[in-house]
Design an enzyme around this catalytic site. Structure first.
Site, PDB file in Angstrom:
ATOM      1  N   SER A 252       0.796  -1.133  -0.147  1.00 25.80           N
ATOM      2  CA  SER A 252       0.057   0.124   0.034  1.00 25.80           C
ATOM      3  C   SER A 252       0.827   1.394   0.118  1.00 25.80           C
ATOM      4  O   SER A 252       2.242   0.904  -0.130  1.00 25.80           O
ATOM      5  CB  SER A 252      -0.968  -0.133   1.304  1.00 25.80           C
ATOM      6  OG  SER A 252      -0.278   0.339   2.297  1.00 25.80           O
ATOM      7  N   LYS A 253       0.203   2.212   0.206  1.00 26.91           N
ATOM      8  CA  LYS A 253       1.075   3.625  -0.028  1.00 26.91           C
ATOM      9  C   LYS A 253       2.030   3.810   1.179  1.00 26.91           C
ATOM     10  O   LYS A 253       2.925   4.452   0.942  1.00 26.91           O
ATOM     11  CB  LYS A 253      -0.255   4.719   0.174  1.00 26.91           C
ATOM     12  CG  LYS A 253      -0.856   4.897  -1.049  1.00 26.91           C
ATOM     13  CD  LYS A 253      -1.438   6.374  -1.293  1.00 26.91           C
ATOM     14  CE  LYS A 253      -2.434   6.668  -2.373  1.00 26.91           C
ATOM     15  NZ  LYS A 253      -3.662   6.085  -2.061  1.00 26.91           N
ATOM     16  N   ARG A 254       1.622   3.001   2.256  1.00 19.28           N
ATOM     17  CA  ARG A 254       2.669   3.144   3.324  1.00 19.28           C
ATOM     18  C   ARG A 254       3.851   2.631   2.897  1.00 19.28           C
ATOM     19  O   ARG A 254       5.022   3.067   3.501  1.00 19.28           O
ATOM     20  CB  ARG A 254       2.265   2.112   4.525  1.00 19.28           C
ATOM     21  CG  ARG A 254       1.066   2.896   5.359  1.00 19.28           C
ATOM     22  CD  ARG A 254       0.636   1.738   6.313  1.00 19.28           C
ATOM     23  NE  ARG A 254       0.065   0.346   5.805  1.00 19.28           N
ATOM     24  CZ  ARG A 254       1.001  -0.681   5.832  1.00 19.28           C
ATOM     25  NH1 ARG A 254       2.141  -1.022   6.564  1.00 19.28           N
ATOM     26  NH2 ARG A 254       0.563  -1.849   5.294  1.00 19.28           N
TER      27      ARG A 254
END
Ligand code: GLU
Length: 491
Positions: A252-254
């Site tokens: 994910s963007k994390r």
């Protein structure tokens, strides 16, 4: 029957890594089988879909080189390719299902549904529609409609049956229909739900293989029941594994950049990205790792897609990228590096072709991504490159470093040729005259000219910097050495 596959993004964000891999596998399966790759935009959710997002997805696909045979911009015989323009199909299929009793209008309001849902949860039951509108008579339905009720259309789930398919990636997957409920096909505002629109379109577009992420496995039984109710032959399904970040959690963007174009910004070549994406859950033989898109178009096999989660490994991406950078023909490599630098604040258009080629050649293997070029090439890209403190401290500890730097500055000042060979000859003859090893002049010169201990070849560095900058930097370093070194005369 020729293969027809589709990539069906919802334009609600960028083309992220997972979507790009799905697109790639579809594209490759089409190419390997001589089939057709369809691009369909699933934009029924008017609130979340945006034109910008669609353009970003198209740009991402183009950047990767995944050309579609039918879809936006190219047309085709099975359009329109935007779900928002396909209402007539959904309406017709809805009427058909309703007329044969496979669908029924539901007048329950969202408040009622929400309330029943919380009651079910409170009782520890799985929330599911209780089917109450299914029992309404034709007269009751008509009465509700004339009272202003705007029904949704629900699927009339058939009585207990097994829904199973042989997934190309996972072998057989089976569900019991009882775990499902009478799911919504068309919402009360007239818009089709994903499962319904997807099946209608896949039928109408003659899709033979549905290749998508495993997050859709739970949708497949609903879709299969719809095919059955419509008397249509379902496509073959292939659900690719999920992609995990290095920490083992779903990517994910994390984890940083996840849109493919962001990788371009980071200096990844489309060739490197395509190769890396292909390997995220697919392998040819466990040995070969480097492929161009054209090679993949010949050797990709859907059957070899791996069901186990794939881990997104940035090191691997950079390694793969570096290999592709190396494989490019030199003029192409030069153009990519120079183009990237130009887009990132370093315009080298005023330099000659020879200079640019020498520059890129000099960076050599130190460049794994195009972005590395800005760092490795900093010695010549910026006016005063940063001096690494470790390198400088070492230089301060070298006896008579200043004299050597000054001697080199003088020697090369008189080099009329300014070629790699002449610079090398000048440096070596100077060392011999001073009774030094060449390295005893080259090492301090490297620090003085680049600010680093590890840098590209010193003669290339000099050649690229040019006479004036070489002299200025050597002189400045000598002066600083005299001011700071404990070994300096008078210190
Ligand atoms: N629009 C869906 C998505 O983006 C498509 C899923 C499918 O391929 O059926 O996830």
């Amino acid at each position: 029957m020729t293969t027809r596959v589709r990539f069906a993004p919802s334009p609600t964000g960028f083309l992220h890594v997972g979507g790009a891999r799905t697109a790639l596998y579809n594209y490759l399966h089409a190419r390997v089988t001589g089939g057709t790759f369809v691009l369909r935009i699933e934009d029924t959710d008017a609130e979340r879909s945006t034109e910008d997002s669609m353009q970003a997805i198209l740009a991402g696909l183009r950047w990767l080189g995944l050309t579609w045979d039918e879809g936006p911009g190219v047309g085709g015989d099975h359009g329109p390719y935007f779900q928002s323009q396909r209402r007539a199909f959904y309406d017709a299929y809805a009427r058909r299902l309703e007329s044969v009793g496979h669908a029924y209008p539901c007048f329950c309001s969202s408040t009622e549904l929400e309330q029943r849902r919380s009651e079910q949860l409170a009782r520890g039951e799985d929330p599911r529609y209780d089917g109450r509108c299914r029992a309404l008579s034709a007269a009751e339905r008509a009465a509700r409609v004339s009272a202003g009720g705007r029904p949704a259309l629900r699927f009339a789930l058939p009585s207990a049956q097994e829904v199973a398919w042989d997934d190309v990636v996972r072998e057989r997957i089976a569900f019991q229909s009882e775990v499902l409920d009478d799911f919504v096909l068309v919402r009360s505002d007239g818009l089709p739900t994903y499962n319904f629109a997807c099946v209608v379109d896949d039928i109408e577009m003659r899709i033979t293989h549905v290749i998508r992420g495993d997050d859709h496995i739970s949708n497949t039984p609903r879709q299969l029941l719809l095919y059955r109710a419509l008397g249509a032959e379902p496509p073959v399904f292939a659900h690719a594994s999920m992609i995990l970040g290095p920490d083992g959690k779903r990517l994910s963007k994390r984890h940083g950049a996840t849109s493919v174009e962001a990788f371009g910004e980071l200096g990844i070549l489309p060739e490197g990205m395509v190769n890396f994406l292909a390997l995220l859950g697919w392998a040819l033989d466990g040995k070969t790792e480097l492929f161009t898109l054209a090679e993949l178009e010949r050797v990709f096999q859907l059957e070899r897609v791996n069901p186990n989660p794939a881990v997104f490994d940035t090191q691997k991406l950079e390694w793969v990228n570096a290999q592709h950078l190396k494989r490019l023909a030199e003029p192409d490599r030069v153009q990519r590096v120079i183009g990237y630098l130009a887009a990132h604040g370093h315009d080298l258009s005023g330099r000659g072709e020879d200079w640019r080629t020498m520059f890129v050649r000099t960076l050599g293997d130190r460049v794994r991504t195009l972005a590395d070029a800005a760092d490795v090439g900093a010695f010549v890209l910026v006016e005063s490159p940063a001096m690494e403190s470790e390198a400088w401290l070492e230089l301060l500890a070298k006896p008579a470093a200043d004299a050597r730097l000054v001697a080199l500055a003088e020697r090369v000042a008189g080099d009329p040729q300014w070629s790699l060979a002449s610079l090398e000859a000048a440096t070596r003859s100077l060392a011999a005259e001073l009774g030094l090893k060449p390295g005893e002049i080259i090492a301090p010169a490297r620090v003085a000219l680049t600010g680093r201990k590890a840098a590209p070849g010193i003669f290339e560095v000099m050649w690229l910097l040019g006479r004036e900058r070489v002299q200025a930097r050597l002189a400045a370093a000598a002066e600083r050495w005299r001011a700071e070194s404990p070994l300096a005369a008078g210190a």
